[in-house]
Design an enzyme around this catalytic site. Structure first.
Site, mmCIF file in Angstrom:
data_model
loop_
_atom_site.group_PDB
_atom_site.id
_atom_site.type_symbol
_atom_site.label_atom_id
_atom_site.label_comp_id
_atom_site.label_asym_id
_atom_site.label_seq_id
_atom_site.Cartn_x
_atom_site.Cartn_y
_atom_site.Cartn_z
ATOM 1 N N ASN A 214 0.874 -1.184 0.000
ATOM 2 C CA ASN A 214 0.000 0.000 0.000
ATOM 3 C C ASN A 214 0.906 1.229 0.000
ATOM 4 O O ASN A 214 2.119 1.110 0.189
ATOM 5 C CB ASN A 214 -0.921 -0.032 1.224
ATOM 6 C CG ASN A 214 -0.108 -0.033 2.502
ATOM 7 O OD1 ASN A 214 0.546 0.952 2.839
ATOM 8 N ND2 ASN A 214 -0.095 -1.159 3.209
ATOM 9 N N LYS A 294 10.712 -15.898 -10.404
ATOM 10 C CA LYS A 294 9.792 -14.883 -10.927
ATOM 11 C C LYS A 294 8.645 -15.564 -11.694
ATOM 12 O O LYS A 294 8.891 -16.414 -12.547
ATOM 13 C CB LYS A 294 10.582 -13.950 -11.856
ATOM 14 C CG LYS A 294 9.792 -12.790 -12.332
ATOM 15 C CD LYS A 294 10.631 -11.901 -13.228
ATOM 16 C CE LYS A 294 9.715 -10.923 -13.927
ATOM 17 N NZ LYS A 294 10.338 -10.329 -15.091
ATOM 18 N N PHE A 330 -4.453 3.215 14.666
ATOM 19 C CA PHE A 330 -4.872 4.147 13.623
ATOM 20 C C PHE A 330 -5.940 3.432 12.786
ATOM 21 O O PHE A 330 -5.940 2.202 12.713
ATOM 22 C CB PHE A 330 -3.695 4.514 12.706
ATOM 23 C CG PHE A 330 -2.918 5.707 13.180
ATOM 24 C CD1 PHE A 330 -2.035 5.605 14.242
ATOM 25 C CD2 PHE A 330 -3.066 6.947 12.558
ATOM 26 C CE1 PHE A 330 -1.310 6.700 14.673
ATOM 27 C CE2 PHE A 330 -2.340 8.058 12.984
ATOM 28 C CZ PHE A 330 -1.464 7.932 14.043
ATOM 29 N N LYS A 344 -13.260 -0.798 15.207
ATOM 30 C CA LYS A 344 -11.892 -1.346 15.288
ATOM 31 C C LYS A 344 -11.350 -1.195 16.710
ATOM 32 O O LYS A 344 -10.658 -2.067 17.222
ATOM 33 C CB LYS A 344 -10.966 -0.635 14.306
ATOM 34 C CG LYS A 344 -11.145 -1.116 12.869
ATOM 35 C CD LYS A 344 -10.286 -0.354 11.885
ATOM 36 C CE LYS A 344 -10.668 -0.766 10.459
ATOM 37 N NZ LYS A 344 -10.084 0.052 9.420
ATOM 38 N N LYS A 348 -10.238 -4.565 18.641
ATOM 39 C CA LYS A 348 -8.809 -4.808 18.897
ATOM 40 C C LYS A 348 -8.407 -4.427 20.325
ATOM 41 O O LYS A 348 -7.229 -4.442 20.662
ATOM 42 C CB LYS A 348 -7.973 -4.014 17.883
ATOM 43 C CG LYS A 348 -8.267 -4.415 16.434
ATOM 44 C CD LYS A 348 -7.447 -3.639 15.427
ATOM 45 C CE LYS A 348 -7.946 -3.885 14.005
ATOM 46 N NZ LYS A 348 -6.903 -4.200 13.049
HETATM 47 O O1 PMT Z 1 2.543 6.342 6.318
HETATM 48 P P1 PMT Z 1 1.877 7.586 5.771
HETATM 49 O O2 PMT Z 1 2.075 7.756 4.299
HETATM 50 O O3 PMT Z 1 2.229 8.803 6.556
HETATM 51 O O4 PMT Z 1 0.292 7.375 5.937
HETATM 52 C C1 PMT Z 1 -0.276 7.349 7.213
HETATM 53 C C2 PMT Z 1 -1.334 6.226 7.366
HETATM 54 C C3 PMT Z 1 -2.526 6.525 6.477
HETATM 55 C C4 PMT Z 1 -0.742 4.871 6.991
HETATM 56 C C5 PMT Z 1 -1.732 6.231 8.888
HETATM 57 O O5 PMT Z 1 -2.219 7.490 9.232
HETATM 58 C C6 PMT Z 1 -2.769 5.150 9.187
HETATM 59 O O6 PMT Z 1 -3.953 5.349 9.058
HETATM 60 N N1 PMT Z 1 -2.298 3.955 9.611
HETATM 61 C C7 PMT Z 1 -3.113 2.767 9.813
HETATM 62 C C8 PMT Z 1 -3.348 2.083 8.512
HETATM 63 C C9 PMT Z 1 -4.164 0.810 8.654
HETATM 64 O O7 PMT Z 1 -3.659 -0.238 8.442
HETATM 65 O O8 PMT Z 1 -5.356 0.988 9.093
HETATM 66 P P2 PMT Z 1 -6.432 -0.237 9.295
HETATM 67 O O9 PMT Z 1 -7.706 0.472 9.512
HETATM 68 O O10 PMT Z 1 -6.331 -1.215 8.186
HETATM 69 O O11 PMT Z 1 -5.969 -0.978 10.621
HETATM 70 C C10 PMT Z 1 -6.403 -0.596 11.920
HETATM 71 C C11 PMT Z 1 -5.281 -0.777 12.933
HETATM 72 O O12 PMT Z 1 -4.920 -2.157 13.002
HETATM 73 C C12 PMT Z 1 -4.012 -0.022 12.606
HETATM 74 O O13 PMT Z 1 -3.503 0.469 13.806
HETATM 75 C C13 PMT Z 1 -3.108 -1.090 12.003
HETATM 76 O O14 PMT Z 1 -1.729 -0.814 12.250
HETATM 77 C C14 PMT Z 1 -3.540 -2.330 12.764
HETATM 78 N N2 PMT Z 1 -3.368 -3.597 11.989
HETATM 79 C C15 PMT Z 1 -4.028 -3.805 10.825
HETATM 80 C C16 PMT Z 1 -3.897 -5.015 10.176
HETATM 81 C C17 PMT Z 1 -3.053 -5.998 10.719
HETATM 82 N N3 PMT Z 1 -2.898 -7.162 10.125
HETATM 83 N N4 PMT Z 1 -2.397 -5.758 11.873
HETATM 84 C C18 PMT Z 1 -2.548 -4.571 12.504
HETATM 85 O O15 PMT Z 1 -1.945 -4.353 13.561
#
Ligand code: PMT
Length: 404
Positions: A214, A294, A330, A344, A348
């Protein structure tokens, strides 16, 4: 580096090391971050860098050793007035000779007299030949100064002006700026706290050259890490693969590639942390089997990938964390921001979640700015601005609620 709303007063003392040639760039970058810069040169520094250049860049007169007894409106007794004017005093580069002078408590030079008279924090950047740096006399002087409250920033390893290679180089300007930002930080309310931050994307390889990922740049997570350090925290950063991470200073860093690697690093560091911030954009799926070679283009027009679910790192931390540990997540959302983020947070077991609408202009992935909603179980706050301003406001909100 945070840019300040009001101008900050930096007193820069330059001593006679060859690395003084880097100081004009430092002055110019401080000025562009709205700092007022007063510059003092030792006699030896005058031979290394031109007062005319420094004076032009700072927009002020440059103080020389011969000005010890000169007087100027506002600076009638230069060493006292400069010492009191400064919000931070920087010695860069600092020679073995000046370090010895400062450690001995003598006040014969303008620089050493300022050092004795100031109550501002002092940052000292030793830079010299490696053997001079390693000499027991220099080590002892620097240790003594450190014990007296001076922050000594170690020189870097690399090729030195004398032709040899070793530890003695003045750090890059961006690192010096980070240290100045740290010293000027108005709040140290995370002192003694241990903060673990994840940042950046993950790469889930399908074959040796292709991956699922991403557009996360790591900027938001890095801003959380950097501002926690400015506020006095000990910081560990677990960083996914990003192209230009910027200055990584003031924190321990583990570089990871995949979600599984990030998972392991987070769980290894979890017992250490008082607070975990999950800003990374973790891939939810990885290839069920990574191809050894590949993948070739086939005749069929479509390709099906078989994916396996990655662990949810935040949820795992939520399940394992101690009572006294704080978990902040986040949420990168494209619709129903608040509802999705709240769900979320519950699922979590997060203590708070920062929701950003990643489709809004100037928000989310890759941008230097963000607009977020910080959601607690019993309230909300909104912040916008540069990612560092937003990150700092988030720490401000968490500390004022006494969550940390
Ligand atoms: O890195 P930048 O370019 O500055 O962009 C910032 C950002 C958009 C990445 C950041 O602000 C942000 O939103 N980060 C969280 C991105 C994300 O994965 O969001 P989510 O809604 O999919 O996940 C929710 C939470 O679970 C997040 O804290 C994530 O880290 C966590 N997660 C998600 C999936 C996973 N398998 N394990 C996790 O721990």
């Amino acid at each position: 580096m945070l840019s300040w709303k009001t101008s900050r007063r930096v007193l820069l003392c330059v001593t006679g090391g060859i690395a003084a040639y880097k100081i004009p760039e430092l002055v110019s970058r401080l000025r562009s971050r709205s700092c007022e810069v007063e510059i003092v040169l030792t006699k030896a520094a005058e031979a290394m860098v031109s007062p005319l250049v420094l004076g032009t860049l700072s927009g002020r007169r440059v103080w020389l050793q011969d000005d010890f007894f000169s007087s100027e409106r506002g600076f009638e007794i230069p060493h006292i007035c400069l010492a009191e004017w400064a919000e931070v005093v920087i010695l860069a580069p600092c020679t073995a000779n000046t370090a010895a002078d400062l450690a001995s408590g003598r006040g014969e030079s303008l620089v050493s007299a300022i050092f004795l008279a100031t109550r501002a924090p002092v940052l000292l950047f030793p830079a010299m030949n490696e053997h001079m740096y390693e000499h027991p006399a220099t080590c002892q002087n620097l240790r003594l100064l450190e014990q007296r409250g001076v922050r000594i920033v170690e020189p870097e390893y690399g090729s030195l002006a004398c032709g040899c290679e070793g530890k003695g180089r003045l750090p890059e300007t961006s690192l010096i700026l980070e240290e100045i930002a740290w010293a000027l930080s108005p709040k140290r309310n995370l002192k003694g706290r241990r903060v673990l931050v994840t940042a950046g994307p993950t790469h889930e390889y399908l074959d040796p050259v292709r991956f699922l990922s991403n557009p996360s740049s790591g900027k938001m997570g890095l801003a959380m890490a950097r501002t926690a350090w400015y506020r006095g925290a000990e910081v560990r950063l677990i960083l996914g693969p990003v192209n230009t991470p910027g200055v990584l200073h003031g924190m321990e860093i583990s570089f990871v590639v995949s979600a599984l690697e990030m998972y392991e690093q987070v769980l290894d560091n979890l017992p250490w942390a008082d607070c975990v911030v999950k800003a990374a954009a973790v891939g939810d799926y990885r290839a069920k089997a990574r191809a050894e070679h590949k993948l070739k283009r086939e005749k069929e027009e479509t390709l099906s990938l078989s994916l396996a679910q990655n662990p949810d790192i935040a949820a795992e931390v939520g399940a394992r964390k101690r009572e006294d540990q704080l978990l902040i997540g986040f949420a990168a959302e494209t619709n129903d921001l608040r509802e999705n983020a709240r769900s979320k947070m519950e699922r979590k077991k997060l203590d708070a979640i920062i929701a950003n609408d990643v489709l809004a202009p100037g928000c989310g992935f890759g941008s230097d700015t963000n607009e977020v909603r910080l959601i607690f179980r019993d309230g909300e706050a909104s912040f916008s601005g540069s990612k560092e301003e937003v990150a700092d406001a988030i720490w401000g909100s968490l500390t004022s609620r006494k969550m940390l």
